[in-house]
Write a protein that holds these residues in place. Structure first.
Motif, short mmCIF file in Angstrom:
data_model
loop_
_atom_site.label_atom_id
_atom_site.label_comp_id
_atom_site.label_asym_id
_atom_site.label_seq_id
_atom_site.Cartn_x
_atom_site.Cartn_y
_atom_site.Cartn_z
N GLU A 103 6.84 66.42 67.70
CA GLU A 103 5.95 65.28 67.41
C GLU A 103 4.47 65.66 67.49
OE1 GLU A 103 6.33 61.69 69.74
OE2 GLU A 103 4.72 60.75 68.59
N GLN A 104 4.10 66.42 68.52
CA GLN A 104 2.68 66.78 68.70
C GLN A 104 2.14 67.50 67.47
OE1 GLN A 104 0.67 65.94 71.52
NE2 GLN A 104 2.44 64.60 71.61
N LEU A 105 2.95 68.40 66.97
CA LEU A 105 2.55 69.18 65.79
C LEU A 105 2.27 68.25 64.60
CD1 LEU A 105 2.32 72.18 64.96
CD2 LEU A 105 4.69 72.04 64.18
N MET A 106 3.14 67.28 64.41
CA MET A 106 2.99 66.37 63.28
C MET A 106 1.80 65.42 63.49
SD MET A 106 4.15 66.21 60.32
CE MET A 106 4.86 67.80 60.65
N GLN A 107 1.55 65.00 64.74
CA GLN A 107 0.39 64.15 65.01
C GLN A 107 -0.90 64.93 64.74
OE1 GLN A 107 0.52 61.00 65.51
NE2 GLN A 107 2.61 60.61 66.20
N GLN A 108 -0.92 66.20 65.16
CA GLN A 108 -2.10 67.04 64.90
C GLN A 108 -2.33 67.19 63.39
OE1 GLN A 108 -1.18 70.67 66.92
NE2 GLN A 108 -1.63 69.83 68.94
N PHE A 109 -1.24 67.40 62.67
CA PHE A 109 -1.32 67.56 61.22
C PHE A 109 -1.90 66.29 60.58
CE2 PHE A 109 0.96 66.78 57.14
CZ PHE A 109 0.30 67.72 56.38
N GLY A 110 -1.40 65.13 61.02
CA GLY A 110 -1.87 63.85 60.48
C GLY A 110 -3.36 63.66 60.69
N GLY A 111 -3.85 63.98 61.89
CA GLY A 111 -5.27 63.81 62.20
C GLY A 111 -6.14 64.71 61.35
N ARG A 112 -5.71 65.96 61.22
CA ARG A 112 -6.53 66.90 60.45
C ARG A 112 -6.51 66.53 58.96
NH1 ARG A 112 -6.11 73.50 59.94
NH2 ARG A 112 -7.79 73.67 58.44
N LEU A 113 -5.34 66.17 58.47
CA LEU A 113 -5.22 65.79 57.06
C LEU A 113 -6.14 64.61 56.73
CD1 LEU A 113 -3.61 66.05 54.33
CD2 LEU A 113 -2.04 64.34 55.27
N LEU A 114 -6.15 63.62 57.62
CA LEU A 114 -7.00 62.43 57.40
C LEU A 114 -8.46 62.83 57.23
CD1 LEU A 114 -7.47 59.28 57.57
CD2 LEU A 114 -7.71 59.62 60.04
N ALA A 115 -8.99 63.57 58.21
CA ALA A 115 -10.42 63.93 58.16
C ALA A 115 -10.71 64.87 56.99
CB ALA A 115 -10.85 64.56 59.48
N TRP A 116 -9.81 65.82 56.77
CA TRP A 116 -10.00 66.80 55.68
C TRP A 116 -10.09 66.07 54.34
CZ3 TRP A 116 -7.81 68.13 51.10
CH2 TRP A 116 -8.21 69.33 50.53
N LEU A 117 -9.14 65.17 54.13
CA LEU A 117 -9.04 64.48 52.83
C LEU A 117 -10.29 63.66 52.54
CD1 LEU A 117 -7.21 63.78 50.42
CD2 LEU A 117 -6.28 61.90 51.77
N ILE A 118 -10.76 62.93 53.53
CA ILE A 118 -11.94 62.09 53.31
C ILE A 118 -13.16 62.96 53.01
CG2 ILE A 118 -13.54 60.45 54.44
CD1 ILE A 118 -11.01 59.27 55.83
N ASN A 119 -13.33 64.02 53.77
CA ASN A 119 -14.47 64.91 53.51
C ASN A 119 -14.35 65.56 52.14
OD1 ASN A 119 -16.85 66.56 54.26
ND2 ASN A 119 -15.38 68.21 54.06
N HIS A 120 -13.14 65.97 51.80
CA HIS A 120 -12.94 66.66 50.52
C HIS A 120 -13.34 65.74 49.35
CE1 HIS A 120 -11.40 69.72 47.88
NE2 HIS A 120 -10.70 68.80 47.23
N VAL A 121 -12.89 64.51 49.43
CA VAL A 121 -13.20 63.56 48.35
C VAL A 121 -14.70 63.23 48.34
CG1 VAL A 121 -12.85 61.16 47.61
CG2 VAL A 121 -10.89 62.58 48.21
N CYS A 122 -15.25 62.94 49.52
CA CYS A 122 -16.65 62.50 49.58
C CYS A 122 -17.65 63.63 49.32
CB CYS A 122 -16.97 61.89 50.95
SG CYS A 122 -16.09 60.38 51.26
N ALA A 123 -17.30 64.85 49.68
CA ALA A 123 -18.26 65.95 49.54
C ALA A 123 -17.92 66.87 48.36
CB ALA A 123 -18.33 66.75 50.84
N GLU A 124 -16.74 67.49 48.42
CA GLU A 124 -16.40 68.50 47.39
C GLU A 124 -16.17 67.86 46.02
OE1 GLU A 124 -16.73 71.53 48.15
OE2 GLU A 124 -16.81 71.29 50.32
#
Lengths: 142, 149
Positions: A103-124
């Protein structure tokens, strides 16, 4: 809602793709963060994870096709960012399988994916939209 | 140089908060050190022309507010998801700093973010701290870097 209107870049094709991608990620996060026990969530997590993984790749490919179609000069660098994310997703997925659904691994993945995705769309991705608009190829000209 | 670095980190944090969280009203002031008992420390190592690290301190309430805005969901405690999301933001801010530095011919790279504040009592040529105030809470920054000749 994960999707917010201020994420719109002003290129209808990219905006539609992003809204769909955000819908897929939101479905995954809703399952990930639901109040059910982890054991109860595992089948749904695995199913939405697989679904989302496939869609992320499809979305990146569609976005890259669009970049090529408008001769976007930052294509190679942008593709590298996509490739790095796909590699990360595959790596986490493999570890998750090996850990037998940690579970911890998947929660970590979810958190990183969320922030990565928003930055990717807004910046890149904003850079692609700016280029398309500058060249009169954003699909908003008609 | 120290002042320039300070400004680069503050500007990068301001830009990322503006872009990702739609928060534009941010003020900063120097702080002697990071004071916050219930914060999450995220350290990002820097290698290259500059060597050292920057530590971001996100108080619990700031962290939860950030993740609530991004996800549109309600998070009530700091867990692996929240820590990971906050770490990625620290990573993004640091990446933006490197881009700004490379425009000034400084070549650096960042290491993956780690939770904690590895204060090793080393001496640093450039050591500075600041506190940023935003509408969703404060953020602390501690910059500890040496210039590699």
């Amino acid at each position: 809602m994960l999707w917010k209107d201020n994420y719109k870049l002003g290129v209808p094709l990219i905006d539609a793709q992003h809204q769909e991608l955000f819908r897929r990620v939101q479905s995954f996060l809703q399952v990930l963060r639901s109040k059910d026990s982890w054991d109860e969530k595992i089948p749904m997590i695995n199913e939405t994870l697989e679904f989302m993984k496939r869609y992320v790749v499809e979305h990146f490919q569609a976005e890259e096709d669009y970049q090529r179609s408008i001769n976007y000069p930052g294509y190679e660098a942008h593709k590298q960012i996509h490739d790095d994310m796909v590699n990360y997703v595959q790596e986490v997925s493999k570890k998750y399988e090996q850990s037998q659904n940690d579970e911890q691994l998947m929660q970590q993945f979810g958190g990183r994916l969320l922030a990565w995705l928003i930055n990717h769309v807004c910046a890149e991705d904003q850079r692609i939209a700016d280029y398309a608009k500058e060249k009169g190829m954003s699909g908003n000209e008609g | 140089m120290k002042d320039k670095l300070y400004r680069t980190f503050v500007d990068a944090t301001r830009n990322v908060f503006n872009l990702m969280l739609n928060i534009s009203d941010i003020s900063d002031h120097p702080a002697e050190n990071l004071k916050c008992d219930d914060g999450i420390d995220i350290a990002v190592g820097i290698v290259g022309d500059l060597q050292g690290e920057v530590v971001y301190r996100f108080p619990v309430s700031t962290s939860l507010n950030m993740v609530n805005i991004m996800s549109g969901m309600q998070f009530e405690e700091v867990d692996a998801f929240v820590t990971s999301a906050i770490s990625e933001i620290a990573n993004i801010i640091s990446g933006n700093v490197l881009t700004a530095l490379s425009d000034n011919n400084m070549k650096c790279d960042i290491l993956p973010p780690v939770q904690g504040n590895p204060d090793d009592n080393k001496e640093y040529e450039m050591k500075t701290s600041c506190c940023l105030s935003t509408s969703i809470g404060e953020i602390g920054l501690e910059i500890r870097l040496n210039l590699v000749s």
